[in-house]
Design a protein around this motif. Structure first.
Motif, PDB file in Angstrom:
ATOM      1  N   GLY A  23      25.573 -33.425  28.595  1.00  0.00           N
ATOM      2  CA  GLY A  23      25.526 -34.128  29.865  1.00  0.00           C
ATOM      3  C   GLY A  23      26.629 -33.654  30.783  1.00  0.00           C
ATOM      4  N   ALA A  24      26.401 -33.816  32.078  1.00  0.00           N
ATOM      5  CA  ALA A  24      27.391 -33.416  33.084  1.00  0.00           C
ATOM      6  C   ALA A  24      27.200 -34.281  34.314  1.00  0.00           C
ATOM      7  CB  ALA A  24      27.221 -31.942  33.442  1.00  0.00           C
ATOM      8  N   LEU A  25      28.312 -34.704  34.901  1.00  0.00           N
ATOM      9  CA  LEU A  25      28.219 -35.433  36.158  1.00  0.00           C
ATOM     10  C   LEU A  25      29.455 -35.209  37.000  1.00  0.00           C
ATOM     11  CD1 LEU A  25      29.919 -38.390  36.519  1.00  0.00           C
ATOM     12  CD2 LEU A  25      28.507 -38.917  34.566  1.00  0.00           C
ATOM     13  N   ALA A  26      29.247 -35.278  38.285  1.00  0.00           N
ATOM     14  CA  ALA A  26      30.344 -35.257  39.250  1.00  0.00           C
ATOM     15  C   ALA A  26      30.353 -36.631  39.901  1.00  0.00           C
ATOM     16  CB  ALA A  26      30.130 -34.169  40.292  1.00  0.00           C
ATOM     17  N   ALA A  27      31.532 -37.194  40.034  1.00  0.00           N
ATOM     18  CA  ALA A  27      31.656 -38.534  40.601  1.00  0.00           C
ATOM     19  C   ALA A  27      32.879 -38.589  41.506  1.00  0.00           C
ATOM     20  CB  ALA A  27      31.797 -39.570  39.488  1.00  0.00           C
ATOM     21  N   SER A  28      32.854 -39.559  42.404  1.00  0.00           N
ATOM     22  CA  SER A  28      34.048 -39.790  43.211  1.00  0.00           C
ATOM     23  C   SER A  28      35.108 -40.406  42.303  1.00  0.00           C
ATOM     24  CB  SER A  28      33.732 -40.730  44.377  1.00  0.00           C
ATOM     25  OG  SER A  28      33.399 -42.019  43.880  1.00  0.00           O
ATOM     26  N   THR A  29      36.342 -40.361  42.717  1.00  0.00           N
ATOM     27  CA  THR A  29      37.413 -40.899  41.882  1.00  0.00           C
ATOM     28  C   THR A  29      37.314 -42.409  41.714  1.00  0.00           C
ATOM     29  OG1 THR A  29      38.871 -40.969  43.815  1.00  0.00           O
ATOM     30  CG2 THR A  29      39.037 -39.029  42.380  1.00  0.00           C
ATOM     31  N   ASP A  30      36.514 -43.071  42.557  1.00  0.00           N
ATOM     32  CA  ASP A  30      36.314 -44.515  42.392  1.00  0.00           C
ATOM     33  C   ASP A  30      35.031 -44.860  41.643  1.00  0.00           C
ATOM     34  OD1 ASP A  30      34.652 -43.796  44.456  1.00  0.00           O
ATOM     35  OD2 ASP A  30      35.378 -45.299  45.858  1.00  0.00           O
ATOM     36  N   GLY A  31      34.357 -43.851  41.061  1.00  0.00           N
ATOM     37  CA  GLY A  31      33.254 -44.108  40.164  1.00  0.00           C
ATOM     38  C   GLY A  31      31.854 -44.029  40.729  1.00  0.00           C
ATOM     39  N   LEU A  32      31.688 -43.497  41.924  1.00  0.00           N
ATOM     40  CA  LEU A  32      30.347 -43.336  42.492  1.00  0.00           C
ATOM     41  C   LEU A  32      29.784 -41.977  42.101  1.00  0.00           C
ATOM     42  CD1 LEU A  32      30.995 -44.772  46.058  1.00  0.00           C
ATOM     43  CD2 LEU A  32      29.914 -45.925  44.124  1.00  0.00           C
ATOM     44  N   VAL A  33      28.562 -41.964  41.595  1.00  0.00           N
ATOM     45  CA  VAL A  33      27.934 -40.713  41.171  1.00  0.00           C
ATOM     46  C   VAL A  33      27.627 -39.854  42.384  1.00  0.00           C
ATOM     47  CG1 VAL A  33      25.928 -39.687  40.031  1.00  0.00           C
ATOM     48  CG2 VAL A  33      26.924 -41.803  39.132  1.00  0.00           C
ATOM     49  N   LEU A  34      28.074 -38.610  42.353  1.00  0.00           N
ATOM     50  CA  LEU A  34      27.764 -37.642  43.401  1.00  0.00           C
ATOM     51  C   LEU A  34      26.561 -36.799  43.003  1.00  0.00           C
ATOM     52  CD1 LEU A  34      31.413 -36.469  44.158  1.00  0.00           C
ATOM     53  CD2 LEU A  34      30.069 -38.186  45.389  1.00  0.00           C
ATOM     54  N   ALA A  35      26.496 -36.412  41.744  1.00  0.00           N
ATOM     55  CA  ALA A  35      25.379 -35.655  41.191  1.00  0.00           C
ATOM     56  C   ALA A  35      25.488 -35.745  39.679  1.00  0.00           C
ATOM     57  CB  ALA A  35      25.429 -34.196  41.637  1.00  0.00           C
ATOM     58  N   ALA A  36      24.336 -35.757  39.010  1.00  0.00           N
ATOM     59  CA  ALA A  36      24.356 -35.892  37.555  1.00  0.00           C
ATOM     60  C   ALA A  36      23.233 -35.094  36.922  1.00  0.00           C
ATOM     61  CB  ALA A  36      24.247 -37.358  37.162  1.00  0.00           C
ATOM     62  N   GLY A  43      26.949 -45.609  34.462  1.00  0.00           N
ATOM     63  CA  GLY A  43      27.866 -46.179  33.479  1.00  0.00           C
ATOM     64  C   GLY A  43      28.995 -45.233  33.122  1.00  0.00           C
ATOM     65  N   VAL A  44      28.656 -43.962  32.935  1.00  0.00           N
ATOM     66  CA  VAL A  44      29.683 -42.965  32.597  1.00  0.00           C
ATOM     67  C   VAL A  44      30.639 -42.773  33.771  1.00  0.00           C
ATOM     68  CG1 VAL A  44      30.089 -40.542  31.979  1.00  0.00           C
ATOM     69  CG2 VAL A  44      28.235 -41.825  30.885  1.00  0.00           C
ATOM     70  N   ALA A  45      30.114 -42.779  34.997  1.00  0.00           N
ATOM     71  CA  ALA A  45      30.976 -42.622  36.178  1.00  0.00           C
ATOM     72  C   ALA A  45      31.945 -43.791  36.308  1.00  0.00           C
ATOM     73  CB  ALA A  45      30.120 -42.484  37.435  1.00  0.00           C
ATOM     74  N   ALA A  46      31.475 -44.999  36.042  1.00  0.00           N
ATOM     75  CA  ALA A  46      32.351 -46.174  36.120  1.00  0.00           C
ATOM     76  C   ALA A  46      33.444 -46.107  35.052  1.00  0.00           C
ATOM     77  CB  ALA A  46      31.525 -47.448  35.969  1.00  0.00           C
ATOM     78  N   TYR A  78      32.560 -34.696  22.246  1.00  0.00           N
ATOM     79  CA  TYR A  78      33.656 -34.798  23.207  1.00  0.00           C
ATOM     80  C   TYR A  78      33.194 -35.368  24.540  1.00  0.00           C
ATOM     81  CZ  TYR A  78      36.089 -31.526  20.116  1.00  0.00           C
ATOM     82  OH  TYR A  78      36.671 -30.916  19.042  1.00  0.00           O
ATOM     83  N   VAL A  79      34.123 -36.039  25.204  1.00  0.00           N
ATOM     84  CA  VAL A  79      33.991 -36.412  26.606  1.00  0.00           C
ATOM     85  C   VAL A  79      35.193 -35.790  27.296  1.00  0.00           C
ATOM     86  CG1 VAL A  79      33.896 -38.284  28.293  1.00  0.00           C
ATOM     87  CG2 VAL A  79      32.921 -38.626  25.996  1.00  0.00           C
ATOM     88  N   ALA A  80      34.947 -34.996  28.302  1.00  0.00           N
ATOM     89  CA  ALA A  80      36.033 -34.298  29.000  1.00  0.00           C
ATOM     90  C   ALA A  80      35.905 -34.567  30.492  1.00  0.00           C
ATOM     91  CB  ALA A  80      35.975 -32.806  28.723  1.00  0.00           C
ATOM     92  N   THR A  81      37.010 -34.898  31.127  1.00  0.00           N
ATOM     93  CA  THR A  81      37.029 -35.161  32.565  1.00  0.00           C
ATOM     94  C   THR A  81      38.065 -34.260  33.213  1.00  0.00           C
ATOM     95  OG1 THR A  81      36.328 -37.448  32.267  1.00  0.00           O
ATOM     96  CG2 THR A  81      37.428 -36.922  34.336  1.00  0.00           C
ATOM     97  N   TYR A  82      37.675 -33.656  34.328  1.00  0.00           N
ATOM     98  CA  TYR A  82      38.521 -32.696  35.041  1.00  0.00           C
ATOM     99  C   TYR A  82      38.611 -33.086  36.510  1.00  0.00           C
ATOM    100  CZ  TYR A  82      37.547 -30.018  30.866  1.00  0.00           C
ATOM    101  OH  TYR A  82      37.435 -29.622  29.560  1.00  0.00           O
TER     102      TYR A  82
END
Length: 128
Positions: A23-36, A43-46, A78-82
């Motif tokens: 899985g892969a997603l891009a989100a705003s730093t406040d948890g809003l999904v930009l693209a997934a 849920g993952v973005a939050a 793994y879950v990795a956030t960058y």
């Protein structure tokens, strides 16, 4: 293409380069999904936003500077956030046999590209 389409295209290219990603997603730093490109993106973005808050405080409190990345290892992978620019993050899910060094390399590149796309949209002057 819109910025959302460009970000989604980058996520898909990343998953092609890293077949171990689940899985892969891009989100705003406040948890809003930009693209997934994964299930349960909201849920993952939050949860990513919550982890980002703690991680950012931890790096600052220990004198390590701004948040750059977070890696969590579980029994099944793994879950990795960058960091992805100034307003977004890239979160990846990967299987337990992923090459973590390659994960970091590819994710940092994609995070930089996503950051450029997202920050570019945020910096555009509004039309009146």
């Amino acid at each position: 293409m819109t910025a959302e389409e460009d970000v989604l295209a980058e996520l898909k290219r990343l998953r092609l380069r890293m077949p171990q990603l689940t899985g892969a997603l891009a989100a705003s730093t406040d948890g809003l999904v930009l693209a997934a490109d994964s299930g349960d993106a909201e849920g993952v973005a939050a949860l990513t936003a919550a982890a980002l808050g703690v991680s950012a405080r931890l790096t600052e409190a220990t004198g390590q500077g701004r948040f750059r990345e977070l890696l969590v290892r579980g029994d099944h992978g793994y879950v990795a956030t960058y960091a992805a620019g100034s307003a977004a993050v890239l979160t990846l899910l990967a299987g337990p046999r992923v090459n973590v060094g390659r994960l970091h390399l590819e994710a940092r590149r994609s995070g930089a590209r996503i950051g450029e796309l997202v920050d570019g949209v945020l910096e555009r002057p509004e039309l009146s």
